[in-house]
Scaffold this active site. Structure first.
Site, PDB file in Angstrom:
ATOM      1  N   LYS A  35     -24.240  38.735 -22.551  1.00  0.00           N
ATOM      2  CA  LYS A  35     -24.232  39.989 -21.804  1.00  0.00           C
ATOM      3  C   LYS A  35     -23.378  39.894 -20.542  1.00  0.00           C
ATOM      4  O   LYS A  35     -23.735  40.408 -19.497  1.00  0.00           O
ATOM      5  CB  LYS A  35     -25.664  40.393 -21.463  1.00  0.00           C
ATOM      6  CG  LYS A  35     -26.552  40.511 -22.697  1.00  0.00           C
ATOM      7  CD  LYS A  35     -27.793  41.288 -22.457  1.00  0.00           C
ATOM      8  CE  LYS A  35     -28.662  41.397 -23.668  1.00  0.00           C
ATOM      9  NZ  LYS A  35     -28.048  41.938 -24.852  1.00  0.00           N
ATOM     10  N   CYS A  36     -22.237  39.241 -20.661  1.00  0.00           N
ATOM     11  CA  CYS A  36     -21.345  38.986 -19.538  1.00  0.00           C
ATOM     12  C   CYS A  36     -20.049  39.758 -19.756  1.00  0.00           C
ATOM     13  O   CYS A  36     -19.648  40.008 -20.888  1.00  0.00           O
ATOM     14  CB  CYS A  36     -21.063  37.477 -19.478  1.00  0.00           C
ATOM     15  SG  CYS A  36     -19.860  36.952 -18.251  1.00  0.00           S
ATOM     16  N   GLY A  37     -19.399  40.111 -18.667  1.00  0.00           N
ATOM     17  CA  GLY A  37     -18.098  40.755 -18.779  1.00  0.00           C
ATOM     18  C   GLY A  37     -17.072  39.884 -19.485  1.00  0.00           C
ATOM     19  O   GLY A  37     -16.083  40.388 -20.026  1.00  0.00           O
TER      20      GLY A  37
END
Length: 162
Positions: A35-37
């Site tokens: 769930k990271c950019g």
């Protein structure tokens, strides 16, 4: 200091392993998060696996929830996400701490490696990459450096040729 290859690791499905099991390979150790950019880097990591795997290269993904809680899932959820979203075929390890007093011993050792700016120390964020050569040499790439960056590709090809 023990060889980096001898440090015990556990796969995401609970099997014991170590980098010694990959002694004939050039290994890219990456702390990953769903769930990271930077999560789209999974796609580039998988492309590296497909392109260079037959030549003796592998990515090892280490899910980590230490950066803004961006890997909250269970082992099953992480495997499902990686497989369904990015077709990940490279090995994943169990969820791992990369910084702090409870950092995994592998990361305690890897963090001594300096990057191209001659900076070592804590892992900065998700998707920090450590390229481990067959000779145990380590090259460090910070999170914003994409897996398909020419500098990374050159390092992989040089390590494979060594």
């Amino acid at each position: 200091m023990a060889s980096i290859r001898d440090i015990p690791l556990t796969t995401i499905d609970g099997q014991q392993t170590s980098l010694a099991d990959y002694a004939d390979k050039v290994v890219m150790v990456v702390n990953v998060a769903s769930k990271c950019g930077l999560t789209p880097q999974y796609e580039q990591l998988e492309k590296l696996q497909e392109q260079y795997g037959p030549q003796g290269f592998t990515v090892l993904g280490f899910p980590c929830n230490q950066f803004a809680g961006q890997e909250p899932g269970s082992a099953e959820e992480i495997v499902e996400f990686c497989s369904a979203t990015y077709g990940v075929s490279f090995p994943l390890m169990e969820k791992t701490k990369v910084n702090g007093k409870d950092a995994h011993p592998l990361y305690k050792q890897l963090k001594h490696t300096k990057d191209h700016l001659h900076l070592g120390g804590p892992v900065a964020w998700n998707f920090e990459k450590f390229l481990v050569g067959r000779d145990d040499s380590v090259i460090r790439f910070r999170p914003p450096t994409k897996p398909d960056d020419p500098e990374v590709i050159a390092a992989i090809e040089t390590a494979l040729a060594a």
